[in-house]
Motif scaffolding. Structure first.
Motif, mmCIF file in Angstrom:
data_model
loop_
_atom_site.group_PDB
_atom_site.id
_atom_site.type_symbol
_atom_site.label_atom_id
_atom_site.label_comp_id
_atom_site.label_asym_id
_atom_site.label_seq_id
_atom_site.Cartn_x
_atom_site.Cartn_y
_atom_site.Cartn_z
ATOM 1 N N SER A 34 64.513 56.257 49.288
ATOM 2 C CA SER A 34 63.651 56.122 50.461
ATOM 3 C C SER A 34 64.408 55.383 51.562
ATOM 4 O O SER A 34 65.444 54.755 51.318
ATOM 5 C CB SER A 34 62.385 55.343 50.103
ATOM 6 O OG SER A 34 62.711 53.990 49.802
ATOM 7 N N VAL A 35 63.879 55.436 52.762
ATOM 8 C CA VAL A 35 64.465 54.695 53.880
ATOM 9 C C VAL A 35 64.467 53.205 53.545
ATOM 10 O O VAL A 35 65.436 52.494 53.833
ATOM 11 C CB VAL A 35 63.701 54.974 55.194
ATOM 12 C CG1 VAL A 35 64.196 54.065 56.313
ATOM 13 C CG2 VAL A 35 63.864 56.420 55.599
ATOM 14 N N GLU A 36 63.397 52.749 52.901
ATOM 15 C CA GLU A 36 63.313 51.333 52.523
ATOM 16 C C GLU A 36 64.430 50.963 51.547
ATOM 17 O O GLU A 36 65.053 49.907 51.675
ATOM 18 C CB GLU A 36 61.944 51.024 51.912
ATOM 19 C CG GLU A 36 60.803 51.046 52.914
ATOM 20 C CD GLU A 36 60.361 52.464 53.330
ATOM 21 O OE1 GLU A 36 60.704 53.457 52.636
ATOM 22 O OE2 GLU A 36 59.696 52.565 54.376
ATOM 23 N N ASP A 37 64.701 51.841 50.573
ATOM 24 C CA ASP A 37 65.791 51.593 49.615
ATOM 25 C C ASP A 37 67.140 51.528 50.327
ATOM 26 O O ASP A 37 67.948 50.623 50.087
ATOM 27 C CB ASP A 37 65.862 52.710 48.559
ATOM 28 C CG ASP A 37 64.640 52.779 47.668
ATOM 29 O OD1 ASP A 37 63.976 51.739 47.470
ATOM 30 O OD2 ASP A 37 64.352 53.887 47.168
ATOM 31 N N LEU A 38 67.386 52.485 51.195
ATOM 32 C CA LEU A 38 68.657 52.539 51.914
ATOM 33 C C LEU A 38 68.810 51.348 52.854
ATOM 34 O O LEU A 38 69.873 50.736 52.924
ATOM 35 C CB LEU A 38 68.773 53.854 52.687
ATOM 36 C CG LEU A 38 68.790 55.130 51.833
ATOM 37 C CD1 LEU A 38 68.681 56.365 52.716
ATOM 38 C CD2 LEU A 38 70.029 55.195 50.957
ATOM 39 N N ALA A 39 67.735 51.019 53.559
ATOM 40 C CA ALA A 39 67.769 49.873 54.481
ATOM 41 C C ALA A 39 68.026 48.581 53.718
ATOM 42 O O ALA A 39 68.818 47.738 54.158
ATOM 43 C CB ALA A 39 66.455 49.788 55.257
ATOM 44 N N GLY A 40 67.371 48.414 52.576
ATOM 45 C CA GLY A 40 67.585 47.224 51.756
ATOM 46 C C GLY A 40 69.024 47.120 51.297
ATOM 47 O O GLY A 40 69.616 46.038 51.292
ATOM 48 N N SER A 88 67.010 52.932 60.411
ATOM 49 C CA SER A 88 66.759 54.297 60.885
ATOM 50 C C SER A 88 67.382 54.525 62.257
ATOM 51 O O SER A 88 67.990 55.572 62.510
ATOM 52 C CB SER A 88 65.260 54.578 60.939
ATOM 53 O OG SER A 88 64.721 54.588 59.641
ATOM 54 N N ARG A 89 67.241 53.549 63.134
ATOM 55 C CA ARG A 89 67.803 53.662 64.479
ATOM 56 C C ARG A 89 69.326 53.740 64.433
ATOM 57 O O ARG A 89 69.940 54.609 65.036
ATOM 58 C CB ARG A 89 67.352 52.471 65.335
ATOM 59 C CG ARG A 89 67.821 52.539 66.780
ATOM 60 C CD ARG A 89 67.353 51.338 67.598
ATOM 61 N NE ARG A 89 67.742 50.054 67.026
ATOM 62 C CZ ARG A 89 68.958 49.518 67.103
ATOM 63 N NH1 ARG A 89 69.917 50.153 67.730
ATOM 64 N NH2 ARG A 89 69.211 48.346 66.565
ATOM 65 N N ARG A 90 69.941 52.828 63.714
ATOM 66 C CA ARG A 90 71.415 52.807 63.610
ATOM 67 C C ARG A 90 71.936 54.046 62.875
ATOM 68 O O ARG A 90 72.987 54.591 63.213
ATOM 69 C CB ARG A 90 71.880 51.535 62.884
ATOM 70 C CG ARG A 90 71.498 50.237 63.571
ATOM 71 C CD ARG A 90 72.569 49.604 64.440
ATOM 72 N NE ARG A 90 73.931 49.779 64.033
ATOM 73 C CZ ARG A 90 74.605 49.021 63.149
ATOM 74 N NH1 ARG A 90 74.013 48.006 62.556
ATOM 75 N NH2 ARG A 90 75.866 49.270 62.883
ATOM 76 N N PHE A 91 71.202 54.475 61.850
ATOM 77 C CA PHE A 91 71.587 55.660 61.085
ATOM 78 C C PHE A 91 71.608 56.890 61.994
ATOM 79 O O PHE A 91 72.554 57.667 61.978
ATOM 80 C CB PHE A 91 70.612 55.874 59.922
ATOM 81 C CG PHE A 91 71.082 56.892 58.929
ATOM 82 C CD1 PHE A 91 71.808 56.507 57.815
ATOM 83 C CD2 PHE A 91 70.806 58.239 59.110
ATOM 84 C CE1 PHE A 91 72.256 57.449 56.890
ATOM 85 C CE2 PHE A 91 71.251 59.188 58.198
ATOM 86 C CZ PHE A 91 71.970 58.781 57.092
ATOM 87 N N ARG A 92 70.573 57.027 62.805
ATOM 88 C CA ARG A 92 70.498 58.164 63.733
ATOM 89 C C ARG A 92 71.634 58.105 64.751
ATOM 90 O O ARG A 92 72.218 59.130 65.105
ATOM 91 C CB ARG A 92 69.151 58.204 64.433
ATOM 92 C CG ARG A 92 68.989 59.433 65.330
ATOM 93 C CD ARG A 92 67.634 59.514 65.991
ATOM 94 N NE ARG A 92 66.559 59.743 65.075
ATOM 95 C CZ ARG A 92 66.197 60.936 64.594
ATOM 96 N NH1 ARG A 92 66.880 62.004 64.953
ATOM 97 N NH2 ARG A 92 65.192 61.054 63.773
ATOM 98 N N GLU A 93 71.986 56.914 65.233
ATOM 99 C CA GLU A 93 73.104 56.760 66.170
ATOM 100 C C GLU A 93 74.411 57.227 65.538
ATOM 101 O O GLU A 93 75.238 57.857 66.199
ATOM 102 C CB GLU A 93 73.244 55.299 66.604
ATOM 103 C CG GLU A 93 72.169 54.818 67.547
ATOM 104 C CD GLU A 93 72.229 53.303 67.778
ATOM 105 O OE1 GLU A 93 73.142 52.629 67.223
ATOM 106 O OE2 GLU A 93 71.363 52.786 68.497
ATOM 107 N N SER A 124 71.022 62.165 62.900
ATOM 108 C CA SER A 124 69.898 62.658 62.105
ATOM 109 C C SER A 124 69.111 61.494 61.532
ATOM 110 O O SER A 124 69.640 60.392 61.386
ATOM 111 C CB SER A 124 70.449 63.526 60.966
ATOM 112 O OG SER A 124 69.422 63.979 60.137
ATOM 113 N N SER A 125 67.872 61.760 61.168
ATOM 114 C CA SER A 125 67.091 60.737 60.469
ATOM 115 C C SER A 125 67.626 60.606 59.050
ATOM 116 O O SER A 125 68.227 61.554 58.519
ATOM 117 C CB SER A 125 65.614 61.120 60.429
ATOM 118 O OG SER A 125 65.418 62.205 59.532
#
Length: 186
Positions: free
Chosen positions: A88-94, A104-109, A113-114
């Motif tokens: 999940s986004v939460e797992d990746l962000a953690g 999510s913002r930095r990943f898209r930059e 893509s999301s």
């Protein structure tokens, strides 16, 4: 811009996605100016399909910009090595020590893509690789690539590539004498 187009006819300019699609674009010009019969005759002579839909999905890899030493880059590498797990986004962000929103913002930059779309694209790309190079069942490939079921895998594959996993395998699989089903590297 359309990522899945073989060629695009802008009226005064025609662009194509690569060498084979340039031939499709040339046949399109012949079809427009001289008719379907002439285009079909030329296609037979050069041994290609007389017409492929211009929205046929492309089977090309889109690389991700390098950022290997950053927490984001390390998280991307970790995600690629763990495609079989629910991510999940939460797992990746953690994992990147970021808030989900900032991640999510930095990943898209970085990727354009999301995280969810990127992850699905990477899972499908890995599935393509396994379909081409192994004799694994569709169910095993679905599981290895992190899809909840073979049905979900087939639906996602069809939506992305406009073909089924089985049809893709028949079209692009490496001959069985050169497959190495027991050795799979990412």
């Amino acid at each position: 811009m359309r990522d899945d187009a073989l060629y695009i006819d802008h009226g005064d300019v025609i662009t194509s996605a690569g060498t084979a699609s340039a031939l499709d674009a040339c046949l399109h010009i012949v079809r427009e100016r001289l008719g379907t019969e002439a285009a079909t005759q030329i296609a037979r002579h050069i041994v290609i399909a007389p017409h492929r839909d211009d929205d046929q999905a492309q089977f090309i890899d889109r690389p991700v910009p390098d950022a290997p030493d950053s927490p984001l880059g390390q998280t991307i590498e970790w995600a690629l090595a763990n495609l079989d797990k629910p991510l999940s986004v939460e797992d990746l962000a953690g994992r990147a020590s970021m808030s989900p929103r900032n991640f999510s913002r930095r990943f898209r930059e970085l990727t354009g893509s999301s995280p969810a779309k990127w992850l699905q694209a990477k899972r499908l790309a890995e599935a393509r690789r396994l379909l081409e190079g192994t004799t694994w069942s569709i169910a095993r490939i679905a599981e290895t690539c992190g899809f909840n079921s073979p049905v979900t895998f087939r639906q996602n594959f069809l939506a992305r590539y406009s073909t089924t996993p089985t049809s893709y395998r028949h079209r692009f699989a490496v001959p069985s004498t050169t497959r190495r089903d027991h050795i799979i590297s990412r």
